[in-house]
Design an enzyme around this catalytic site. Structure first.
Site, PDB file in Angstrom:
ATOM      1  N   VAL A 267      44.852  33.502  21.821  1.00 12.35           N
ATOM      2  CA  VAL A 267      44.330  33.664  20.457  1.00 12.35           C
ATOM      3  C   VAL A 267      43.999  32.296  19.852  1.00 12.35           C
ATOM      4  O   VAL A 267      43.034  32.160  19.099  1.00 12.35           O
ATOM      5  CB  VAL A 267      45.309  34.469  19.571  1.00 12.35           C
ATOM      6  CG1 VAL A 267      44.800  34.563  18.139  1.00 12.35           C
ATOM      7  CG2 VAL A 267      45.518  35.873  20.136  1.00 12.35           C
ATOM      8  N   GLY A 268      44.751  31.277  20.229  1.00 17.79           N
ATOM      9  CA  GLY A 268      44.434  29.917  19.776  1.00 17.79           C
ATOM     10  C   GLY A 268      42.994  29.545  20.104  1.00 17.79           C
ATOM     11  O   GLY A 268      42.294  28.928  19.303  1.00 17.79           O
TER      12      GLY A 268
ATOM     13  N   GLY B  16      50.933  30.763  17.336  1.00 18.05           N
ATOM     14  CA  GLY B  16      50.956  31.933  18.215  1.00 18.05           C
ATOM     15  C   GLY B  16      50.612  31.536  19.631  1.00 18.05           C
ATOM     16  O   GLY B  16      50.899  30.409  20.046  1.00 18.05           O
TER      17      GLY B  16
ATOM     18  N   GLU C  16      49.608  25.707  16.702  1.00 16.16           N
ATOM     19  CA  GLU C  16      51.016  25.594  17.097  1.00 16.16           C
ATOM     20  C   GLU C  16      51.251  26.653  18.163  1.00 16.16           C
ATOM     21  O   GLU C  16      51.431  27.826  17.855  1.00 16.16           O
ATOM     22  CB  GLU C  16      51.920  25.829  15.874  1.00 16.16           C
ATOM     23  CG  GLU C  16      51.799  24.756  14.802  1.00 16.16           C
ATOM     24  CD  GLU C  16      52.582  23.485  15.127  1.00 16.16           C
ATOM     25  OE1 GLU C  16      53.510  23.551  15.958  1.00 16.16           O
ATOM     26  OE2 GLU C  16      52.258  22.431  14.560  1.00 16.16           O
TER      27      GLU C  16
END
Ligand code: NAD
Length: 447
Positions: A205-206, A201, A223
Site C-alpha cells: 500500500v505504501g 502500514g 512508515e
C-alpha cells in the site's frame, strides 16, 4: 444527481472536504503558535478524558490488554504532546547562520532558515496501534501549523468510530477531519492534492500511496515494516536477554512494527535461549497465556490464517497452540529454522519467534545484509567491538542494544525506516521537520 431531501449532516465528499481544510489554512488561522498549542492541549484532554473509552475500543478490536492500551495508546501520545508543548517555541525558532557564512555579500547581510507549515496533510494509519499511529503524527502536523485529514484503519472499527466521534468534539472542525473507511474511501482521498501524505502500514500500500502522491508532487512519509532481526551474542546472560526479548516480541501478540521478528545466534546459545524464553513467557503470561489478562489476540481471521501457516517452520521449542474461533495463537518459539522456510520469507507480525543458527557475528551481519533493510535491528552483547561492527556494517531504520523497541520512546530520536522499511521519520522535533518546509532566507541591506 440532486438530492434535496439529503440530511444536512450528510458527509461531504473528499474534494469539498480538502477544499474546506485548504480554505482554513489560507486564512492563516493555524499559523500562530497559540492556535497550535490550543489544539494540542485539546488533543491532550481527549486522551485524558477518554482513557477508558479508548481502552474499551481497543479491547473490542484487538483484545488489547488494558495496561498495553494505556501505555502505548494513551500515555505515549500524551507524553509526545507534553514534550512538544514544552519545546515548541524552541523548535520553531528561526536558525540564523553565523556571519562568517556570508562572506562576499554586502556588509550587514543576514541569513538563516525558518520553518513554515506545509498546508493540508493526509494521515493514514494501520490497525495494530490504531490510536497512537493516527494521532502522534497529528501532534506533529498540528504543532507545525497544518490542517489535516485523518484516515483510521477500517480493520479496527470500534477504535475508528470512537476517534471519528471524539476528534470533532475536541479539535477545530475546520482544520481537522476524520474520514472512516477502507480501500474505496482511501482511494478517493488519495485522488486529492495534499501538501504531505503520512502513511503507516505495509509496503504494498505504501507504493500505492507514493504513486498517488507523485501525481501532485506531494512529499510522503512512509512508515513501513519488515523483518527486524535480533543478534544474540554468546557472551550474554541468556535469562536476562530472554526476559526483554519475550516482553518485546509478545506484546500486542507480536503485532508491532518494531517487534523483534527473528533471532540470529550460534547453535550453542540457541537451546539455552529457547529454554529461558519459555520461562520468561510463563512468568509474564502464566502457564496458560490464553486465559491471561495481559495477552492479546490476532486482529482477525485473515491474519490468524497467515500467522498459523508460519507455525510449521523449524522445530517448535514451545507454544504452537491456537484457536481460530478466538483468534488466539500462543507465544511460540521455533528453533533450527532454515532461511528458506516460510516463517523467514515475510514479516511475521504475530507471536512467533524463529531462532536461526549462525556461526558468529560475521555470518549474522551477512545474513542481515542479504535481506531488505529492516525497520529496527537489535543486538544483545557485552562486547563494544561487536556493537561497533553491527552499527557500521548494517543498515536499519533504528538500532537498539539491550532493550528492544525502547528507541521509539525517546522523542528526540527520529523514528522511521530506510529502504523497504520506509521513507522519512517523525517524533518530537523530527515531526516538525516532517510537517514543515524549511525555508532559506537571506536579507541584504539596500544601498
Ligand atoms: P492496514 O491493513 O490497516 O492498512 C493501513 C492503511 O492502509 C489503512 O488505513 C487502510 O485503510 C489503508 N489501505 C489498505 N489498502 C489500501 C489500498 N489498496 N489503497 C489505499 N489504502 C489502503 O494495516 P497493515 O498495512 O496491515 O499494517 C501492518 C503493517 O504496517 C506491517 O507491515 C507493519 O510493520 C507496518 N507498520 C509500520 C509501522 C511504523 O511505524 N513503521 C507501525 C505499524 C505498522
Amino acid at each position: 444527481m440532486h438530492h434535496p431531501e439529503a440530511p444536512a449532516s450528510e458527509a461531504v465528499g473528499p474534494e469539498a472536504l480538502v477544499a474546506k481544510l485548504r480554505a482554513t489554512f489560507a486564512t492563516g488561522r493555524t499559523r500562530p503558535p497559540a492556535w497550535r498549542e490550543e489544539q494540542l492541549t485539546q488533543l491532550r484532554s481527549l486522551f485524558t478524558e477518554h482513557r477508558e473509552d479508548i481502552a474499551d475500543a481497543l479491547y473490542a478490536d484487538l483484545h488489547k490488554p488494558r495496561t498495553e492500551a494505556y501505555t502505548a495508546e494513551v500515555d505515549f501520545p500524551v507524553r509526545e504532546i507534553d514534550h512538544t508543548l514544552a519545546h515548541l517555541e524552541e523548535w520553531l525558532r528561526p536558525q540564523p547562520l553565523a556571519p562568517g557564512a556570508l562572506a562576499g555579500l554586502p556588509e550587514g547581510s543576514t541569513a538563516g532558515t525558518q520553518y513554515e507549515p506545509l498546508g493540508t496533510v493526509l494521515i493514514i494509519a494501520p490497525w495494530n496501534y490504531p490510536v497512537q499511529l493516527l494521532l502522534v503524527p497529528l501532534v506533529g502536523a498540528l504543532a507545525a501549523g497544518n490542517t489535516a485529514v485523518l484516515k483510521p484503519s477500517e480493520v479496527t472499527p470500534a477504535t475508528s468510530e470512537l476517534i471519528a466521534r471524539l476528534i470533532p468534539e475536541y479539535l477545530d472542525t475546520d482544520a481537522v477531519a476524520v474520514v472512516e473507511g477502507g480501500v474505496p474511501e482511501t482511494t478517493a482521498l488519495l485522488a486529492q492534492r495534499y501538501d504531505h501524505i503520512f502513511y503507516t502500514g505495509n509496503g504494498a500500500v505504501g507504493r500505492i500511496v507514493m504513486r498517488a502522491a507523485a501525481e501532485h508532487l506531494t512529499p510522503v512519509t512512509l512508515e513501513l515494516g519488515g523483518k527486524s532481526p535480533v543478534f544474540v551474542d554468546r557472551d550474554v546472560d541468556v535469562a536476562a536477554v530472554a526476559t526483554r526479548l519475550a516482553e518485546a516480541k509478545f506484546r500486542n501478540a507480536g503485532q508491532t512494527c518494531v517487534a523483534p521478528d527473528y533471532v540470529l545466534t550460534d547453535p550453542d546459545t540457541a537451546p539455552a535461549l529457547a529454554r529461558e524464553l519459555r520461562t520468561a513467557v510463563e512468568r509474564v503470561f502464566g502457564a496458560d497465556p490464553k486465559s491471561s489478562q495481559t495477552y492479546g489476540r490476532i486482529v482477525n481471521e485473515r491474519h490468524f490464517d497467515r500467522v498459523f501457516a508460519l507455525l510449521g517452520s523449524g522445530t517448535t521449542a514451545f507454544g504452537g497452540q491456537s484457536d481460530r474461533d478466538d483468534v488466539y495463537i500462543a507465544p511460540t518459539v521455533l528453533t533450527d529454522v532454515k532461511p528458506d522456510e516460510p516463517v523467514m520469507q515475510e514479516e511475521i507480525f504475530g507471536p512467533v519467534l524463529p531462532i536461526v543458527n549462525v556461526d558468529g557475528l560475521d555470518e549474522a551481519i551477512a545474513f542481515i545484509n542479504d535481506r531488505d533493510k529492516p525497520l529496527a535491528l537489535y543486538g544483545f552483547t557485552e562486547n563494544e567491538t561487536t556493537r561497533q561492527h553491527l552499527a557500521a556494517e548494517t543498515s536499519s531504520g533504528g538500532l537498539g542494544f539491550g532493550l528492544p523497541m525502547a528507541h521509539l520512546r525517546v522523542p528526540e530520536l527520529p523514528f522511521g525506516g530506510v529502504g523497504e522499511s520506509g521513507v522519512g521519520n517523525y517524533h518530537g522535533p523530527h515531526s516538525i521537520a516532517t510537517f514543515s518546509h524549511r525555508k532559506a532566507r537571506l536579507d541584504v541591506p539596500l544601498g
